[in-house]
Design a protein around this motif. Structure first.
Motif, mmCIF file in Angstrom:
data_model
loop_
_atom_site.group_PDB
_atom_site.id
_atom_site.type_symbol
_atom_site.label_atom_id
_atom_site.label_comp_id
_atom_site.label_asym_id
_atom_site.label_seq_id
_atom_site.Cartn_x
_atom_site.Cartn_y
_atom_site.Cartn_z
ATOM 1 N N ALA A 1 0.834 -1.195 0.000
ATOM 2 C CA ALA A 1 0.000 0.000 0.000
ATOM 3 C C ALA A 1 0.871 1.249 0.000
ATOM 4 C CB ALA A 1 -0.893 0.004 1.238
ATOM 5 N N LEU A 2 0.343 2.287 -0.586
ATOM 6 C CA LEU A 2 0.950 3.609 -0.497
ATOM 7 C C LEU A 2 0.056 4.446 0.401
ATOM 8 C CD1 LEU A 2 1.720 4.237 -4.283
ATOM 9 C CD2 LEU A 2 3.312 3.463 -2.521
ATOM 10 N N VAL A 3 0.656 5.128 1.357
ATOM 11 C CA VAL A 3 -0.120 5.960 2.272
ATOM 12 C C VAL A 3 0.445 7.373 2.266
ATOM 13 C CG1 VAL A 3 -0.821 4.046 3.745
ATOM 14 C CG2 VAL A 3 1.278 5.270 4.254
ATOM 15 N N TYR A 4 -0.352 8.309 2.697
ATOM 16 C CA TYR A 4 0.037 9.717 2.664
ATOM 17 C C TYR A 4 0.861 10.165 3.862
ATOM 18 C CZ TYR A 4 -2.965 10.493 -1.345
ATOM 19 O OH TYR A 4 -3.521 10.441 -2.570
ATOM 20 N N ALA A 5 1.179 9.265 4.754
ATOM 21 C CA ALA A 5 1.958 9.631 5.929
ATOM 22 C C ALA A 5 3.034 8.576 6.152
ATOM 23 C CB ALA A 5 1.046 9.707 7.155
ATOM 24 N N ASP A 6 4.024 8.919 6.922
ATOM 25 C CA ASP A 6 5.070 7.957 7.252
ATOM 26 C C ASP A 6 4.607 7.135 8.455
ATOM 27 O OD1 ASP A 6 7.307 6.493 7.859
ATOM 28 O OD2 ASP A 6 8.656 8.215 7.969
ATOM 29 N N VAL A 7 4.191 5.915 8.199
ATOM 30 C CA VAL A 7 3.709 5.029 9.256
ATOM 31 C C VAL A 7 4.678 3.868 9.464
ATOM 32 C CG1 VAL A 7 1.272 5.632 8.985
ATOM 33 C CG2 VAL A 7 2.245 3.788 7.610
ATOM 34 N N THR A 8 5.932 4.094 9.119
ATOM 35 C CA THR A 8 6.950 3.044 9.199
ATOM 36 C C THR A 8 7.043 2.449 10.594
ATOM 37 O OG1 THR A 8 8.210 4.159 7.462
ATOM 38 C CG2 THR A 8 9.373 2.510 8.770
ATOM 39 N N GLU A 9 7.206 3.300 11.592
ATOM 40 C CA GLU A 9 7.383 2.807 12.964
ATOM 41 C C GLU A 9 6.164 2.031 13.448
ATOM 42 O OE1 GLU A 9 10.272 2.799 14.558
ATOM 43 O OE2 GLU A 9 11.076 3.776 12.757
ATOM 44 N N GLU A 10 4.981 2.510 13.095
ATOM 45 C CA GLU A 10 3.761 1.831 13.506
ATOM 46 C C GLU A 10 3.649 0.454 12.859
ATOM 47 O OE1 GLU A 10 3.995 4.964 12.540
ATOM 48 O OE2 GLU A 10 2.809 6.254 13.865
ATOM 49 N N LEU A 11 4.031 0.344 11.589
ATOM 50 C CA LEU A 11 3.975 -0.949 10.906
ATOM 51 C C LEU A 11 5.034 -1.911 11.430
ATOM 52 C CD1 LEU A 11 3.211 0.156 7.252
ATOM 53 C CD2 LEU A 11 1.659 -0.934 8.880
ATOM 54 N N ILE A 12 6.205 -1.394 11.777
ATOM 55 C CA ILE A 12 7.243 -2.238 12.389
ATOM 56 C C ILE A 12 6.736 -2.795 13.714
ATOM 57 C CG2 ILE A 12 9.514 -2.202 13.484
ATOM 58 C CD1 ILE A 12 10.343 -0.172 11.289
ATOM 59 N N GLU A 13 6.125 -1.938 14.513
ATOM 60 C CA GLU A 13 5.580 -2.380 15.801
ATOM 61 C C GLU A 13 4.481 -3.414 15.605
ATOM 62 O OE1 GLU A 13 5.097 -3.094 19.669
ATOM 63 O OE2 GLU A 13 6.722 -1.913 18.779
ATOM 64 N N LEU A 14 3.601 -3.196 14.643
ATOM 65 C CA LEU A 14 2.540 -4.163 14.358
ATOM 66 C C LEU A 14 3.136 -5.502 13.943
ATOM 67 C CD1 LEU A 14 -0.469 -4.823 13.999
ATOM 68 C CD2 LEU A 14 -0.274 -3.938 11.655
ATOM 69 N N GLY A 15 4.155 -5.469 13.087
ATOM 70 C CA GLY A 15 4.821 -6.706 12.676
ATOM 71 C C GLY A 15 5.407 -7.453 13.855
ATOM 72 N N LYS A 16 6.005 -6.728 14.796
ATOM 73 C CA LYS A 16 6.560 -7.361 15.996
ATOM 74 C C LYS A 16 5.465 -8.017 16.819
ATOM 75 C CE LYS A 16 10.574 -4.366 16.455
ATOM 76 N NZ LYS A 16 11.227 -3.290 17.232
ATOM 77 N N GLN A 17 4.348 -7.310 16.994
ATOM 78 C CA GLN A 17 3.250 -7.857 17.789
ATOM 79 C C GLN A 17 2.632 -9.092 17.140
ATOM 80 O OE1 GLN A 17 0.406 -4.796 18.786
ATOM 81 N NE2 GLN A 17 1.994 -3.444 19.601
ATOM 82 N N LEU A 18 2.603 -9.120 15.812
ATOM 83 C CA LEU A 18 2.012 -10.236 15.086
ATOM 84 C C LEU A 18 3.043 -11.297 14.709
ATOM 85 C CD1 LEU A 18 -0.375 -8.251 12.709
ATOM 86 C CD2 LEU A 18 -0.983 -9.497 14.795
ATOM 87 N N HIS A 19 4.305 -11.075 15.113
ATOM 88 C CA HIS A 19 5.402 -11.997 14.800
ATOM 89 C C HIS A 19 5.535 -12.209 13.293
ATOM 90 C CE1 HIS A 19 5.751 -12.795 19.048
ATOM 91 N NE2 HIS A 19 4.446 -13.005 19.081
ATOM 92 N N ILE A 20 5.506 -11.088 12.557
ATOM 93 C CA ILE A 20 5.648 -11.097 11.102
ATOM 94 C C ILE A 20 6.943 -10.387 10.757
ATOM 95 C CG2 ILE A 20 4.682 -10.254 8.922
ATOM 96 C CD1 ILE A 20 1.928 -10.318 10.258
ATOM 97 N N GLU A 21 7.756 -11.019 9.899
ATOM 98 C CA GLU A 21 8.982 -10.370 9.451
ATOM 99 C C GLU A 21 8.633 -9.045 8.782
ATOM 100 O OE1 GLU A 21 12.749 -11.191 6.482
ATOM 101 O OE2 GLU A 21 10.929 -12.381 6.284
ATOM 102 N N THR A 22 9.383 -8.014 9.133
ATOM 103 C CA THR A 22 9.139 -6.690 8.583
ATOM 104 C C THR A 22 10.336 -6.256 7.758
ATOM 105 O OG1 THR A 22 7.836 -6.135 10.533
ATOM 106 C CG2 THR A 22 8.551 -4.308 9.169
ATOM 107 N N VAL A 23 10.086 -5.785 6.562
ATOM 108 C CA VAL A 23 11.144 -5.283 5.694
ATOM 109 C C VAL A 23 10.785 -3.857 5.291
ATOM 110 C CG1 VAL A 23 12.348 -5.588 3.498
ATOM 111 C CG2 VAL A 23 11.610 -7.598 4.797
#
Length: 67
Positions: A34-56
């Motif tokens: 997805a492309l989003v209009y804001a920098d949500v990098t940190e939030e997505l990294i945190e979500l990946g950690k909580q869901l135990h999903i590799e984040t790139v």
């Protein structure tokens, strides 16, 4: 009769769009992102950690973020 509303918008990348798409495909990323209009990098990294999903993080150089 059904009214159809068409929404359009433009997105500008800091890189060449064609090169970016080829880079993503070359690295094995499926075309589901997805492309989003804001920098949500940190939030997505945190979500990946909580869901135990590799984040790139892709920013013209791939950076894997450990769980």
């Amino acid at each position: 009769m059904v009214n159809k509303i068409l929404y359009t918008s433009e997105v500008e990348l800091k890189t060449n769009v064609t090169d970016t798409l080829y880079d993503l495909m070359d690295e094995g990323f499926e075309p589901h992102y997805a492309l989003v209009y804001a920098d949500v990098t940190e939030e997505l990294i945190e979500l990946g950690k909580q869901l135990h999903i590799e984040t790139v993080v892709y920013n013209n150089n791939l950076e894997e973020v450990s769980l």
